[in-house]
Design an enzyme around this catalytic site. Structure first.
Site, PDB file in Angstrom:
ATOM      1  N   GLN A  13       0.831  -1.206   0.000  1.00  0.00           N
ATOM      2  CA  GLN A  13       0.000   0.000   0.000  1.00  0.00           C
ATOM      3  C   GLN A  13       0.866   1.256   0.000  1.00  0.00           C
ATOM      4  O   GLN A  13       1.894   1.323   0.659  1.00  0.00           O
ATOM      5  CB  GLN A  13      -0.917  -0.001   1.215  1.00  0.00           C
ATOM      6  CG  GLN A  13      -2.071  -0.976   1.071  1.00  0.00           C
ATOM      7  CD  GLN A  13      -3.103  -0.854   2.175  1.00  0.00           C
ATOM      8  OE1 GLN A  13      -3.416  -1.838   2.828  1.00  0.00           O
ATOM      9  NE2 GLN A  13      -3.629   0.324   2.361  1.00  0.00           N
ATOM     10  N   SER A  94       4.652  -6.257   2.660  1.00  0.00           N
ATOM     11  CA  SER A  94       3.317  -6.346   3.259  1.00  0.00           C
ATOM     12  C   SER A  94       2.352  -7.005   2.288  1.00  0.00           C
ATOM     13  O   SER A  94       2.492  -8.182   1.967  1.00  0.00           O
ATOM     14  CB  SER A  94       2.851  -4.952   3.693  1.00  0.00           C
ATOM     15  OG  SER A  94       1.654  -5.022   4.435  1.00  0.00           O
ATOM     16  N   LEU A  95       1.350  -6.270   1.786  1.00  0.00           N
ATOM     17  CA  LEU A  95       0.429  -6.817   0.797  1.00  0.00           C
ATOM     18  C   LEU A  95       1.178  -7.455  -0.369  1.00  0.00           C
ATOM     19  O   LEU A  95       0.745  -8.467  -0.934  1.00  0.00           O
ATOM     20  CB  LEU A  95      -0.489  -5.688   0.308  1.00  0.00           C
ATOM     21  CG  LEU A  95      -1.482  -5.916  -0.827  1.00  0.00           C
ATOM     22  CD1 LEU A  95      -0.881  -5.774  -2.202  1.00  0.00           C
ATOM     23  CD2 LEU A  95      -2.212  -7.253  -0.705  1.00  0.00           C
ATOM     24  N   ARG A 119      -8.656  -9.293   3.570  1.00  0.00           N
ATOM     25  CA  ARG A 119      -7.560  -8.829   4.429  1.00  0.00           C
ATOM     26  C   ARG A 119      -7.655  -7.327   4.649  1.00  0.00           C
ATOM     27  O   ARG A 119      -7.507  -6.836   5.773  1.00  0.00           O
ATOM     28  CB  ARG A 119      -6.216  -9.191   3.799  1.00  0.00           C
ATOM     29  CG  ARG A 119      -4.971  -8.761   4.575  1.00  0.00           C
ATOM     30  CD  ARG A 119      -3.722  -9.209   3.821  1.00  0.00           C
ATOM     31  NE  ARG A 119      -2.486  -8.897   4.513  1.00  0.00           N
ATOM     32  CZ  ARG A 119      -1.762  -7.783   4.318  1.00  0.00           C
ATOM     33  NH1 ARG A 119      -2.188  -6.862   3.456  1.00  0.00           N
ATOM     34  NH2 ARG A 119      -0.634  -7.591   4.980  1.00  0.00           N
ATOM     35  N   HIS A 205       0.251  -3.665  10.957  1.00  0.00           N
ATOM     36  CA  HIS A 205       1.391  -4.460  11.424  1.00  0.00           C
ATOM     37  C   HIS A 205       1.709  -4.275  12.910  1.00  0.00           C
ATOM     38  O   HIS A 205       2.803  -4.611  13.349  1.00  0.00           O
ATOM     39  CB  HIS A 205       2.630  -4.221  10.555  1.00  0.00           C
ATOM     40  CG  HIS A 205       2.437  -4.669   9.145  1.00  0.00           C
ATOM     41  ND1 HIS A 205       2.340  -5.993   8.805  1.00  0.00           N
ATOM     42  CD2 HIS A 205       2.269  -3.968   7.994  1.00  0.00           C
ATOM     43  CE1 HIS A 205       2.132  -6.093   7.501  1.00  0.00           C
ATOM     44  NE2 HIS A 205       2.076  -4.880   6.988  1.00  0.00           N
ATOM     45  N   GLN A 254       2.199 -12.136   9.835  1.00  0.00           N
ATOM     46  CA  GLN A 254       2.651 -10.896   9.192  1.00  0.00           C
ATOM     47  C   GLN A 254       1.732  -9.734   9.472  1.00  0.00           C
ATOM     48  O   GLN A 254       2.160  -8.586   9.603  1.00  0.00           O
ATOM     49  CB  GLN A 254       2.753 -11.128   7.675  1.00  0.00           C
ATOM     50  CG  GLN A 254       3.360  -9.982   6.889  1.00  0.00           C
ATOM     51  CD  GLN A 254       2.508  -9.597   5.703  1.00  0.00           C
ATOM     52  OE1 GLN A 254       1.334  -9.293   5.842  1.00  0.00           O
ATOM     53  NE2 GLN A 254       3.111  -9.615   4.525  1.00  0.00           N
TER      54      GLN A 254
END
Length: 316
Positions: A13, A94-95, A119, A205, A254
């Site tokens: 993102q 991340s993503l 998610r 996170h 994660q």
């Protein structure tokens, strides 16, 4: 054919923008087909959202995540369509880790698109809008940031944690707004060169995301997951995994654990990677990678000319 010197990385993102992939969409049928496939899976026109002018709608977490995954998979397919070599390794921020696993064959594409929409929704709903925040801290040692966050959290004003180890001297912190504000003030006193609030609506996170991890665990349990055909370096531990059960565990962990991007890039370099191609919109990861290891060549695959340039360089 696999190129042992090449790694592909996939953005998370923050890389989304209206108008992205315009040239690739016009040039490659596989890019158009990928967006149509995602639209069919989601029930709305994903390309209309990307090609429009509503950046605010594109920035909604539950929208951003499938948009970025679709963009990365589309460019990966474009790379394959021109006969591009397979990379020796992959990683995603991340993503982007879900994009990497999809391109490596662990997830079916339609399953991945629906999964990351869930998610995004779960991450947004884990903390009420306005109660969490994130900020990038520049010019402070990791250990000092961790110490300040621990001290502020222990003082009782709320939870704040280091969540993205993006590059040496660049760490993102996140948490409950009051605690984050206290940490920012303390880090400025500790000599932070700059602290930049991030335009996000949840403290990603952090341990505050644990409820989102529970939802993701349930969803992952319902999906087929194959060992990746290309090793993927995971954010949680900067290691690869081939066991689907372990991959599921790492993806759940994660969501409420720090993204250790610096360690991921160093792990790929230690394995012999010399070129890193950013497979997705923008150049965020390339900038970070240069700060982590200046010996690495950075390449970008958003535009057709970029794909051709990397293909030519690998063939030389």
């Amino acid at each position: 054919m696999t190129d042992s010197s090449l790694a592909f990385v996939f953005p998370g993102q923050g890389s989304q923008r209206t108008g992205m992939l315009k040239d690739a969409h016009a040039r490659f049928a596989c890019v158009r087909d990928t967006f149509q496939q995602a639209s069919d899976a989601l029930g709305y026109d994903l390309w209309a959202l990307v090609s429009g002018d509503d950046q605010e709608a594109l920035n909604l977490t539950e929208t951003t995540q499938p948009v970025l995954l679709t963009s990365s998979v589309a460019l990966w397919r474009a790379w394959q369509s021109v006969g591009g070599a397979a990379p020796a390794m992959m990683a995603g921020h991340s993503l982007g880790e879900f994009s990497a696993l999809t391109c490596a064959g662990s997830f079916a594409f339609e399953d991945a698109v629906r999964l990351v929409r869930l998610r995004g929704e779960a991450m947004q709903n884990a903390v009420p809008v306005g109660e969490g925040a994130m900020a990038a801290v520049l010019g402070v040692e990791d250990a000092d940031i961790e110490r300040v966050c621990a001290e502020v959290t222990a003082a009782g004003s709320g939870i704040v944690e280091a969540v993205n180890y993006n590059a040496p001297g660049q760490v993102v912190i996140a948490g409950e707004r009051a605690a984050l504000d206290s940490a920012v003030a303390a880090l400025k006193e500790a000599g932070a060169r700059r602290v930049v609030p991030l335009p996000v609506s949840a403290p990603f996170h952090t341990t505050l995301m644990t409820p989102a991890g529970d939802r993701l665990r349930d969803a992952l349990a319902e999906l087929p997951l194959q060992p990746p055909a290309i090793p993927v370096v995971h954010n949680v531990n900067a290691e690869t995994a081939s066991d689907p059960a372990l991959i599921r565990t790492l993806l759940v962990k994660q969501i409420s654990s720090p993204v250790r991007w610096t360690d991921c890039v160093r792990a790929m370099a230690a394995a012999g990677v010399e070129r890193v191609a950013e497979c997705g919109p923008g150049k965020v990861l390339g900038g970070l990678n240069r700060r982590i290891d200046r010996a690495l060549e950075s390449w970008y695959l958003e535009a057709p000319a970029d794909l051709c340039a990397l293909h030519a360089a690998l063939a030389a």
